[in-house]
Design a protein around this motif. Structure first.
Motif, PDB file in Angstrom:
ATOM      1  N   ALA A 152       0.823  -1.207   0.000  1.00  0.00           N
ATOM      2  CA  ALA A 152       0.000   0.000   0.000  1.00  0.00           C
ATOM      3  C   ALA A 152       0.860   1.260   0.000  1.00  0.00           C
ATOM      4  O   ALA A 152       0.600   2.211  -0.746  1.00  0.00           O
ATOM      5  CB  ALA A 152      -0.933  -0.013   1.207  1.00  0.00           C
ATOM      6  N   VAL A 153       1.894   1.270   0.829  1.00  0.00           N
ATOM      7  CA  VAL A 153       2.752   2.455   0.948  1.00  0.00           C
ATOM      8  C   VAL A 153       3.478   2.741  -0.361  1.00  0.00           C
ATOM      9  O   VAL A 153       3.513   3.889  -0.838  1.00  0.00           O
ATOM     10  CB  VAL A 153       3.760   2.283   2.100  1.00  0.00           C
ATOM     11  N   VAL A 154       4.058   1.702  -0.989  1.00  0.00           N
ATOM     12  CA  VAL A 154       4.804   1.939  -2.225  1.00  0.00           C
ATOM     13  C   VAL A 154       3.855   2.317  -3.374  1.00  0.00           C
ATOM     14  O   VAL A 154       4.243   3.070  -4.277  1.00  0.00           O
ATOM     15  CB  VAL A 154       5.666   0.709  -2.603  1.00  0.00           C
ATOM     16  N   SER A 155       2.611   1.833  -3.331  1.00  0.00           N
ATOM     17  CA  SER A 155       1.631   2.203  -4.360  1.00  0.00           C
ATOM     18  C   SER A 155       1.288   3.686  -4.268  1.00  0.00           C
ATOM     19  O   SER A 155       1.251   4.397  -5.281  1.00  0.00           O
ATOM     20  CB  SER A 155       0.360   1.370  -4.212  1.00  0.00           C
ATOM     21  N   VAL A 156       1.020   4.168  -3.054  1.00  0.00           N
ATOM     22  CA  VAL A 156       0.706   5.581  -2.858  1.00  0.00           C
ATOM     23  C   VAL A 156       1.914   6.455  -3.200  1.00  0.00           C
ATOM     24  O   VAL A 156       1.773   7.531  -3.795  1.00  0.00           O
ATOM     25  CB  VAL A 156       0.229   5.828  -1.413  1.00  0.00           C
ATOM     26  N   ALA A 157       3.118   5.980  -2.840  1.00  0.00           N
ATOM     27  CA  ALA A 157       4.336   6.729  -3.178  1.00  0.00           C
ATOM     28  C   ALA A 157       4.481   6.873  -4.690  1.00  0.00           C
ATOM     29  O   ALA A 157       4.860   7.939  -5.198  1.00  0.00           O
ATOM     30  CB  ALA A 157       5.564   6.028  -2.592  1.00  0.00           C
ATOM     31  N   ALA A 158       4.154   5.818  -5.433  1.00  0.00           N
ATOM     32  CA  ALA A 158       4.230   5.864  -6.896  1.00  0.00           C
ATOM     33  C   ALA A 158       3.212   6.864  -7.458  1.00  0.00           C
ATOM     34  O   ALA A 158       3.504   7.593  -8.410  1.00  0.00           O
ATOM     35  CB  ALA A 158       3.995   4.478  -7.484  1.00  0.00           C
ATOM     36  N   LEU A 159       2.011   6.910  -6.865  1.00  0.00           N
ATOM     37  CA  LEU A 159       0.988   7.870  -7.313  1.00  0.00           C
ATOM     38  C   LEU A 159       1.453   9.307  -7.099  1.00  0.00           C
ATOM     39  O   LEU A 159       1.304  10.157  -7.981  1.00  0.00           O
ATOM     40  CB  LEU A 159      -0.321   7.633  -6.558  1.00  0.00           C
ATOM     41  N   LEU A 160       1.987   9.589  -5.926  1.00  0.00           N
ATOM     42  CA  LEU A 160       2.476  10.938  -5.632  1.00  0.00           C
ATOM     43  C   LEU A 160       3.632  11.299  -6.560  1.00  0.00           C
ATOM     44  O   LEU A 160       3.739  12.447  -7.020  1.00  0.00           O
ATOM     45  CB  LEU A 160       2.912  11.026  -4.166  1.00  0.00           C
ATOM     46  N   HIS A 161       4.486  10.347  -6.827  1.00  0.00           N
ATOM     47  CA  HIS A 161       5.604  10.520  -7.757  1.00  0.00           C
ATOM     48  C   HIS A 161       5.093  10.965  -9.127  1.00  0.00           C
ATOM     49  O   HIS A 161       5.578  11.939  -9.719  1.00  0.00           O
ATOM     50  CB  HIS A 161       6.354   9.186  -7.842  1.00  0.00           C
ATOM     51  N   ASP A 162       4.074  10.286  -9.626  1.00  0.00           N
ATOM     52  CA  ASP A 162       3.521  10.597 -10.954  1.00  0.00           C
ATOM     53  C   ASP A 162       2.885  11.985 -10.980  1.00  0.00           C
ATOM     54  O   ASP A 162       3.085  12.754 -11.929  1.00  0.00           O
ATOM     55  CB  ASP A 162       2.486   9.550 -11.354  1.00  0.00           C
ATOM     56  N   ALA A 163       2.122  12.312  -9.941  1.00  0.00           N
ATOM     57  CA  ALA A 163       1.423  13.594  -9.901  1.00  0.00           C
ATOM     58  C   ALA A 163       2.404  14.767  -9.811  1.00  0.00           C
ATOM     59  O   ALA A 163       2.241  15.775 -10.508  1.00  0.00           O
ATOM     60  CB  ALA A 163       0.456  13.624  -8.712  1.00  0.00           C
ATOM     61  N   VAL A 164       3.438  14.643  -8.975  1.00  0.00           N
ATOM     62  CA  VAL A 164       4.403  15.732  -8.788  1.00  0.00           C
ATOM     63  C   VAL A 164       5.192  15.980 -10.069  1.00  0.00           C
ATOM     64  O   VAL A 164       5.390  17.133 -10.487  1.00  0.00           O
ATOM     65  CB  VAL A 164       5.354  15.416  -7.620  1.00  0.00           C
ATOM     66  N   ILE A 165       5.628  14.905 -10.731  1.00  0.00           N
ATOM     67  CA  ILE A 165       6.412  15.075 -11.960  1.00  0.00           C
ATOM     68  C   ILE A 165       5.542  15.661 -13.076  1.00  0.00           C
ATOM     69  O   ILE A 165       6.013  16.486 -13.877  1.00  0.00           O
ATOM     70  CB  ILE A 165       7.043  13.734 -12.379  1.00  0.00           C
ATOM     71  N   THR A 166       4.283  15.268 -13.132  1.00  0.00           N
ATOM     72  CA  THR A 166       3.379  15.851 -14.132  1.00  0.00           C
ATOM     73  C   THR A 166       3.210  17.350 -13.891  1.00  0.00           C
ATOM     74  O   THR A 166       3.257  18.153 -14.838  1.00  0.00           O
ATOM     75  CB  THR A 166       2.004  15.158 -14.082  1.00  0.00           C
ATOM     76  N   LEU A 167       3.037  17.739 -12.637  1.00  0.00           N
ATOM     77  CA  LEU A 167       2.954  19.166 -12.307  1.00  0.00           C
ATOM     78  C   LEU A 167       4.247  19.886 -12.668  1.00  0.00           C
ATOM     79  O   LEU A 167       4.220  21.022 -13.166  1.00  0.00           O
ATOM     80  CB  LEU A 167       2.657  19.337 -10.813  1.00  0.00           C
ATOM     81  N   GLY A 168       5.377  19.234 -12.417  1.00  0.00           N
ATOM     82  CA  GLY A 168       6.666  19.821 -12.761  1.00  0.00           C
ATOM     83  C   GLY A 168       6.811  20.063 -14.254  1.00  0.00           C
ATOM     84  O   GLY A 168       7.351  21.091 -14.676  1.00  0.00           O
ATOM     85  N   MET A 169       6.305  19.138 -15.063  1.00  0.00           N
ATOM     86  CA  MET A 169       6.358  19.310 -16.511  1.00  0.00           C
ATOM     87  C   MET A 169       5.487  20.485 -16.955  1.00  0.00           C
ATOM     88  O   MET A 169       5.849  21.219 -17.884  1.00  0.00           O
ATOM     89  CB  MET A 169       5.902  18.028 -17.201  1.00  0.00           C
ATOM     90  N   PHE A 170       4.347  20.678 -16.294  1.00  0.00           N
ATOM     91  CA  PHE A 170       3.494  21.821 -16.626  1.00  0.00           C
ATOM     92  C   PHE A 170       4.176  23.124 -16.243  1.00  0.00           C
ATOM     93  O   PHE A 170       4.057  24.118 -16.953  1.00  0.00           O
ATOM     94  CB  PHE A 170       2.147  21.682 -15.925  1.00  0.00           C
ATOM     95  N   SER A 171       4.868  23.129 -15.121  1.00  0.00           N
ATOM     96  CA  SER A 171       5.598  24.332 -14.724  1.00  0.00           C
ATOM     97  C   SER A 171       6.749  24.611 -15.683  1.00  0.00           C
ATOM     98  O   SER A 171       6.980  25.755 -16.077  1.00  0.00           O
ATOM     99  CB  SER A 171       6.131  24.163 -13.298  1.00  0.00           C
TER     100      SER A 171
END
Length: 289
Positions: A152-171
Motif C-alpha cells: 500500500a505504501v509503495v503504491s501511494v508513493a508511486a501515485l504521488l511521484h507521478d502527480a508531482v512530476i506531471t505538475l513539474g512538466m506543466f511548470s
C-alpha cells in the motif's frame, strides 16, 4: 515459455535516484517558477460578441493567439455569436482582444464585457485537496487489507511521484492549467494505480517463492511476467492520447499533455518506483514470519 528476461531490479537504485532528482526539480520549478493557472483558477474577463456572418471557432482562436490569448475558452451560442473567456484580468488585455477581433472581423458587435471570478475558487480547491487525502487514505487501507501494508505504501508513493512530476512538466513548459487538468490528474492516478496493482498482484501470487528466490528475484520475475500486458496497455492508451494532443485543438491541449506525461511516468513508476521501493524496504527491514 519465457523468451527474454530483463533485470529491472539491477537498475532500481539508479531509477530511484533519478526519480528523486525529478521530484526535487519539479518541486523547485513549482515553487520558483510557479504554475500557469488558467481562467478557471484565476478569473478573468468575459467578452460576448456577434459577427456579421458565421465565423469558425478556429479563426477566432487564431486572432486571440496573436494577442497572447490562444488558450481562451470560446463558446458559441449561435452561428454568429460567441462568448470568450480570457484569462487576463487587466483592462488592457480585454481592449487588445476586442480591437484584434474588430480588425479581423469588421462590423463585429460587442454585446457584453465583464470581469468574472475563478470557477475553481479557494473553497473548491480546499475541498478537492481534502478529497484527495481521503482517496489516498482509502487506497492505503484497501491495498493493506487486500495485499499488505508495504504494498500500500509503495503504491501511494508511486501515485504521488507521478502527480508531482506531471505538475513539474506543466511548470517547466508553462502550459496552462485549466479545470480539465484536474480530470487528467484523476485519470492518471487511476491508470497508474491499476498498472501498479497488476504488478503487485503477480508479486502476491509469487510470494510463496520468497524464501528460495529472494525479494529482488521475485520482483524481477513478477515484472517480467506482466511486462507484455504493461507494454500493450501503455501503447494502446498512448496512441489515442498522442492523436488527441496533436489534433485535438487548443482546448484539449493541456488535458492531453497531462495524460501523455502521466501515462509515460506511470508506466515507469509501476515498474521501477513501486517495485524498487519495496525491494529496498524489504532488504533493509525484512518482514518476520
Amino acid at each position: 515459455m519465457r523468451t527474454f528476461f530483463i533485470d529491472f531490479m539491477k537498475h532500481r537504485k539508479a531509477a530511484l535516484m533519478l526519480s528523486l532528482l525529478c521530484i526535487a526539480a519539479s518541486l523547485g520549478l513549482i515553487f520558483v517558477k510557479g504554475l500557469n493557472l488558467g481562467i478557471d483558477f484565476t478569473g478573468g474577463n468575459v467578452v460576448q460578441v456577434e459577427f456579421t456572418q458565421p465565423t469558425a471557432i478556429e479563426d477566432i482562436r487564431q486572432v486571440l493567439a496573436s494577442v497572447g490569448q490562444g488558450g481562451s475558452v470560446i463558446q458559441s451560442y449561435s452561428d454568429r455569436g460567441v462568448i470568450i473567456r480570457i484569462s487576463a484580468n487587466e483592462e488592457e488585455a480585454r481592449r487588445q482582444t476586442v480591437e484584434s477581433l474588430r480588425s479581423k472581423f469588421p462590423g463585429m458587435q460587442v454585446i457584453r464585457l465583464e470581469k468574472v471570478g475563478p470557477v475553481v475558487g479557494e473553497e473548491l480547491r480546499q475541498e478537492a485537496f481534502i478529497a484527495l487525502i481521503l482517496a489516498l487514505a482509502g487506497i492505503l487501507a484497501y491495498i493493506t487489507v487486500r495485499f499488505q501494508f508495504r504494498f500500500a505504501v509503495v503504491s501511494v508513493a508511486a501515485l504521488l511521484h507521478d502527480a508531482v512530476i506531471t505538475l513539474g512538466m506543466f511548470s517547466l513548459t508553462g502550459m496552462e492549467i485549466s479545470s480539465s487538468f484536474i480530470a487528467a490528474i484523476l485519470t492518471i492516478v487511476g491508470y497508474s494505480l491499476n498498472d501498479t496493482i497488476v504488478v503487485l498482484d503477480r508479486v502476491r501470487e509469487n510470494w510463496k517463492n520468497l524464501r528460495s528466490a529472494g525479494i529482488v528475484e521475485l520482483l524481477n520475475s513478477s515484472i517480467n511476467q506482466t511486462l507484455s500486458r504493461t507494454i500493450n496497455t501503455s501503447v494502446t492508451t498512448l496512441l489515442p492520447v498522442i492523436a488527441l494532443y496533436l489534433w485535438g485543438g487548443e482546448v484539449l491541449r493541456s488535458f492531453s499533455f497531462a495524460l501523455l506525461v502521466g501515462i509515460l511516468v506511470g508506466t515507469y513508476s509501476s515498474i521501477f518506483i513501486a517495485s524498487g521501493l519495496l525491494a529496498e524496504w524489504w532488504n533493509k527491514v525484512p518482514q518476520k514470519g
